[in-house]
Design an enzyme around this catalytic site. Structure first.
Site, PDB file in Angstrom:
ATOM      1  N   GLU A  14     -39.412  13.445  28.086  1.00  0.00           N
ATOM      2  CA  GLU A  14     -39.476  12.049  27.666  1.00  0.00           C
ATOM      3  C   GLU A  14     -39.974  11.849  26.234  1.00  0.00           C
ATOM      4  O   GLU A  14     -40.764  10.938  25.966  1.00  0.00           O
ATOM      5  CB  GLU A  14     -40.368  11.274  28.647  1.00  0.00           C
ATOM      6  CG  GLU A  14     -41.851  11.682  28.653  1.00  0.00           C
ATOM      7  CD  GLU A  14     -42.220  12.835  29.564  1.00  0.00           C
ATOM      8  OE1 GLU A  14     -43.424  13.052  29.782  1.00  0.00           O
ATOM      9  OE2 GLU A  14     -41.308  13.541  30.058  1.00  0.00           O
ATOM     10  N   ASN A  15     -39.528  12.675  25.295  1.00  0.00           N
ATOM     11  CA  ASN A  15     -39.962  12.505  23.916  1.00  0.00           C
ATOM     12  C   ASN A  15     -39.635  11.075  23.464  1.00  0.00           C
ATOM     13  O   ASN A  15     -38.505  10.632  23.615  1.00  0.00           O
ATOM     14  CB  ASN A  15     -39.270  13.531  23.015  1.00  0.00           C
ATOM     15  CG  ASN A  15     -39.578  14.953  23.459  1.00  0.00           C
ATOM     16  OD1 ASN A  15     -40.732  15.313  23.657  1.00  0.00           O
ATOM     17  ND2 ASN A  15     -38.548  15.754  23.678  1.00  0.00           N
ATOM     18  N   HIS A  37     -36.065   7.831  35.365  1.00  0.00           N
ATOM     19  CA  HIS A  37     -37.389   8.471  35.344  1.00  0.00           C
ATOM     20  C   HIS A  37     -37.891   8.609  33.909  1.00  0.00           C
ATOM     21  O   HIS A  37     -39.042   8.258  33.599  1.00  0.00           O
ATOM     22  CB  HIS A  37     -37.330   9.839  36.024  1.00  0.00           C
ATOM     23  CG  HIS A  37     -38.654  10.537  36.076  1.00  0.00           C
ATOM     24  ND1 HIS A  37     -39.578  10.307  37.063  1.00  0.00           N
ATOM     25  CD2 HIS A  37     -39.230  11.428  35.227  1.00  0.00           C
ATOM     26  CE1 HIS A  37     -40.658  11.031  36.833  1.00  0.00           C
ATOM     27  NE2 HIS A  37     -40.474  11.730  35.723  1.00  0.00           N
ATOM     28  N   GLU A  38     -37.015   9.103  33.026  1.00  0.00           N
ATOM     29  CA  GLU A  38     -37.435   9.311  31.635  1.00  0.00           C
ATOM     30  C   GLU A  38     -37.695   7.963  30.941  1.00  0.00           C
ATOM     31  O   GLU A  38     -38.635   7.831  30.153  1.00  0.00           O
ATOM     32  CB  GLU A  38     -36.390  10.122  30.871  1.00  0.00           C
ATOM     33  CG  GLU A  38     -35.978  11.440  31.530  1.00  0.00           C
ATOM     34  CD  GLU A  38     -37.146  12.354  31.906  1.00  0.00           C
ATOM     35  OE1 GLU A  38     -38.200  12.274  31.263  1.00  0.00           O
ATOM     36  OE2 GLU A  38     -36.997  13.132  32.865  1.00  0.00           O
ATOM     37  N   HIS A  91     -41.125   6.621  31.660  1.00  0.00           N
ATOM     38  CA  HIS A  91     -42.213   7.224  30.874  1.00  0.00           C
ATOM     39  C   HIS A  91     -42.512   6.425  29.601  1.00  0.00           C
ATOM     40  O   HIS A  91     -43.575   6.603  29.006  1.00  0.00           O
ATOM     41  CB  HIS A  91     -41.847   8.658  30.485  1.00  0.00           C
ATOM     42  CG  HIS A  91     -42.225   9.678  31.506  1.00  0.00           C
ATOM     43  ND1 HIS A  91     -43.505   9.812  31.993  1.00  0.00           N
ATOM     44  CD2 HIS A  91     -41.486  10.638  32.131  1.00  0.00           C
ATOM     45  CE1 HIS A  91     -43.550  10.805  32.864  1.00  0.00           C
ATOM     46  NE2 HIS A  91     -42.331  11.322  32.976  1.00  0.00           N
ATOM     47  N   GLU A 115     -47.256  11.075  35.910  1.00  0.00           N
ATOM     48  CA  GLU A 115     -46.082  11.258  36.770  1.00  0.00           C
ATOM     49  C   GLU A 115     -46.077  10.396  38.028  1.00  0.00           C
ATOM     50  O   GLU A 115     -45.023   9.944  38.464  1.00  0.00           O
ATOM     51  CB  GLU A 115     -45.915  12.741  37.123  1.00  0.00           C
ATOM     52  CG  GLU A 115     -45.569  13.615  35.923  1.00  0.00           C
ATOM     53  CD  GLU A 115     -44.247  13.243  35.231  1.00  0.00           C
ATOM     54  OE1 GLU A 115     -43.468  12.451  35.775  1.00  0.00           O
ATOM     55  OE2 GLU A 115     -44.013  13.756  34.123  1.00  0.00           O
ATOM     56  N   ASP A 165     -49.570  24.643  32.235  1.00  0.00           N
ATOM     57  CA  ASP A 165     -48.198  24.749  32.740  1.00  0.00           C
ATOM     58  C   ASP A 165     -48.137  25.492  34.075  1.00  0.00           C
ATOM     59  O   ASP A 165     -47.236  25.268  34.878  1.00  0.00           O
ATOM     60  CB  ASP A 165     -47.297  25.470  31.722  1.00  0.00           C
ATOM     61  CG  ASP A 165     -46.857  24.544  30.596  1.00  0.00           C
ATOM     62  OD1 ASP A 165     -46.802  23.316  30.816  1.00  0.00           O
ATOM     63  OD2 ASP A 165     -46.581  25.039  29.496  1.00  0.00           O
ATOM     64  N   TYR A 214     -46.374  14.265  41.129  1.00  0.00           N
ATOM     65  CA  TYR A 214     -45.241  13.346  41.200  1.00  0.00           C
ATOM     66  C   TYR A 214     -45.256  12.562  42.517  1.00  0.00           C
ATOM     67  O   TYR A 214     -45.343  11.332  42.523  1.00  0.00           O
ATOM     68  CB  TYR A 214     -43.915  14.126  41.111  1.00  0.00           C
ATOM     69  CG  TYR A 214     -43.646  14.758  39.774  1.00  0.00           C
ATOM     70  CD1 TYR A 214     -42.766  14.175  38.872  1.00  0.00           C
ATOM     71  CD2 TYR A 214     -44.251  15.957  39.409  1.00  0.00           C
ATOM     72  CE1 TYR A 214     -42.496  14.759  37.645  1.00  0.00           C
ATOM     73  CE2 TYR A 214     -43.995  16.550  38.183  1.00  0.00           C
ATOM     74  CZ  TYR A 214     -43.119  15.946  37.304  1.00  0.00           C
ATOM     75  OH  TYR A 214     -42.861  16.526  36.090  1.00  0.00           O
TER      76      TYR A 214
END
Length: 644
Positions: free
Chosen positions: A293-294, A317-318, A321, A340, A398, A406
């Site tokens: 989602e940049n 979804h993106e 964000h 999330e 990570d 989520y």
């Protein structure tokens, strides 16, 4: 409108939110603005270099912060040749600045600490500008693709991926979500290439130099750069798609007019979209994620180009964000659910407005099934199955990534809505929440305190400590969500899919009953749900899957990646050797982690023939996979590599 820079992070003393994944001086210092001046050059065999400098405009937040030393997050692959203190703009002093001692020291397996010695201990309120000359390119946040890893197969490509802690290998910074700042960049790239970034403005100048500016404060992980043979096409009043030339027509056709509808609904629900443009960049097939989602420029997998718009809703979804994650951000990766869980809730609110409640409940049911699979695999009481995860020093954030933030996060936000008991009141709360915390990084305590302030009648009732549903239990106890939102409206779509799966699992096929069910109008998640039921019942009686394949070419010959994944899993579970080529074709066509790893697990857990297929496919496709995905597959196949 952007909050004034000095208000960024004003919720509480952010030094209290010590991010164990950052070696930086974030907290004692704030980063007000970052400027990158870089030259990008490609080398042979999917490699290259970034050379240039980073200019950091900093403000000391308390007297003597850290003594006369400033620390930045960096990486062993990032090589610093010089650090200098620049004179104030228009002030006396050498324009090249005063050279400062700089040393890179080990920090963790995923980064190092850049220690810069200042001339003297700073005073609160003091402004400093640092210039750091550096080279980078071999770190995990900077991905170089050879031509064969792209869709066009003609030219190399590079992209950066910052989340969670990878941008420290792209530029020296405060690589923590608790620090937000504006940024600008000047990027010179070779002729025949285009550069794009997650920025509010973009301009091409002479000498193939591109100038970018992000006027809103964002955390480091949302700064992203792509250099490749890419072109764009408008698909809405504030949106365009970017892709390699061979994909641009498909991208335009798939997304023309779609994004604006989702944005308008998002604005109605959550307040103004503050980022100006919303563009989508279709990445090369080796991109390992579904989307990133940049801000202003979402990166997505080309798997979304199904050819029939059957996966366009994945972009919701993106888009969500844009409010939850990018505008209001978790202050540390241990509370990733703030990004999330709220985004899943927002996504499903938009989906309900656009597609209706039954379809949204069906999609949410597939999400719940993924959470169930994850918790069955790890055990419910695994420490990662909490919403507030304790990330110990040295542990890579990570490596904590899973379904819990989520889907369990979604359940907690749904529980808060359930406590309110009125959808429009809860929608109004979400708008107020975004408005209160926009451009800030916050903790779960901030969120829940604001919720109880906003609904004083709930605070009076003590809803935060209802036995079995305590807020503290939600955050700090691993396990299945104490509350599950009602997904029964989805039953009207699930029931026919359940019944059809039962018919196909029977010993003697009742073709009359099967042919009476018309699936031509079923949307993606209804088909996915049906295939999940077939997979659960597999292996089916001999010959049934072959008949199913022949009867539903819409499924067995689909270009929709969600359907292809499930069909390949069914083929493997039922040892349908005649269609093993479809598994191979799918793995050759893309490298998304979500699709690649389950298929290798299924092949490796199957027969000798499927194991041979796994080895053969991996040896042919390994060079086109992202290095992380290569390592995960190696681990599955017993060839060494990272935990999958």
């Amino acid at each position: 409108m952007a909050a004034p820079v000095q208000d960024v992070g004003a919720v509480r003393d952010r030094a209290a939110v010590r991010d164990p994944a950052s070696a930086s001086s974030a907290g004692p210092w704030s980063l007000r603005h970052l400027h990158l001046d870089l030259r990008v050059s490609f080398a042979a065999a999917g490699a290259g270099r970034l050379r240039g400098h980073a200019r950091l405009e900093l403000r000391c937040e308390r007297d003597g912060a850290g003594g006369a030393e400033l620390r930045l997050d960096s990486h062993p692959t990032l090589s610093v040749s010089r650090a200098a203190l620049l004179p104030p703009p228009g002030g006396p002093g050498d324009a090249a600045g005063q050279a400062l001692p700089v040393e890179s020291r080990p920090f963790t397996s995923y980064g190092s600490a850049l220690h810069i010695t200042l001339p003297q201990a700073p005073r609160a309120g003091q402004l400093l500008t640092l210039l750091i000359d550096y080279e980078a390119g071999e770190g995990p946040g900077v991905c170089w693709l050879s031509p064969e890893q792209t869709a066009g197969k003609q030219k190399p490509y590079m992209y950066t991926q910052g989340q969670a802690i990878l941008n420290r290998s792209f530029f020296p910074c405060f690589d923590t979500p608790s620090a937000k700042f504006t940024y600008s960049a000047t990027v010179k790239v070779p002729e025949g290439f285009t550069a794009v970034m997650s920025a509010t403005s973009w301009e091409k100048q002479k000498d193939n130099t591109f100038v970018f500016k992000m006027s809103q404060p964002i955390p480091s992980y949302l700064i992203a750069l792509v250099v490749g043979d890419i072109v764009s096409a408008d698909v809405g009043p504030r949106s365009r798609v970017w892709a390699e030339p061979c994909l641009i027509e498909a991208a335009k056709k798939e997304y023309d007019g779609v994004i604006e509808e989702f944005l308008v609904v998002g604005e109605k629900l959550f307040g103004p979209y503050v980022w100006g443009r919303y563009d989508i960049l279709f990445m090369p097939p080796s991109f390992p994620f579904g989307g990133m989602e940049n801000p202003c420029l979402t990166f997505v997998t080309p798997c979304l180009l199904a050819g029939d718009r059957s996966l366009v809703d994945v972009i919701i979804h993106e888009i969500s964000h844009s409010w939850f994650g990018n505008l209001v951000t978790n202050a540390s990766w241990g509370e990733f659910w703030l990004n999330e869980g709220f985004t899943m809730y927002a996504q499903r609110r938009i989906s309900t407005e656009v597609y209706g409640l039954p379809y949204t409940c069906l999609e949410a049911a597939t999400g719940r099934a993924l959470l169930r699979q994850h918790m069955d695999a790890t055990g419910e009481d695994h420490p990662l199955n909490k919403l507030r995860v304790v990330i110990e020093p040295g542990v890579n954030p990570d490596d904590t990534y899973n379904e819990t933030p989520y889907e369990k996060g979604y359940c907690f936000v749904s529980y808060l809505a359930h406590l309110v008991g009125n959808q429009s009141k809860f929608d109004a709360f979400l708008q107020a929440y975004v408005n209160r915390f926009k451009f800030q990084s916050i903790t779960a305590d901030d969120t829940l305190e604001f919720f109880l302030e906003y609904f004083p009648e709930l605070k009076e009732k003590g809803v935060d400590s209802i036995p079995g549903f305590e807020f503290d239990r939600w955050l700090n106890t691993p396990g299945w969500p104490p509350y599950l939102p009602d997904l029964s409206p989805g039953q009207q779509l699930m029931r026919p899919a359940d019944e059809l799966a039962e018919l196909w699992a029977a010993d003697g096929l009742n073709m009359e009953a099967i042919e009476a069910v018309d699936i031509t109008g079923w949307r993606t998640y209804q088909l996915v749900y049906f295939l999940d039921q077939v997979l659960q019942k597999s292996p089916l009686p001999e010959g049934n899957v072959k008949r199913l394949s022949k009867m539903y070419p819409k499924i067995s010959k689909a270009q929709n990646a969600e359907l292809r994944l499930r069909w390949c899993q069914i083929v493997l579970k039922n040892n349908l050797e005649a269609e093993y080529s479809k598994v191979k074709d799918f793995l050759h066509s893309q490298g998304k982690q979500k699709y690649t790893l389950p298929l290798y697990r299924a092949m490796w857990g199957g027969s000798e023939a499927t194991r041979a297929l796994a080895m053969e496919t991996f040896s042919a496709t390994a060079p086109q996979l992202h290095v992380n995905v290569q390592n995960y597959v190696k681990k599955i196949l017993g060839l060494g590599g990272a935990e999958a």
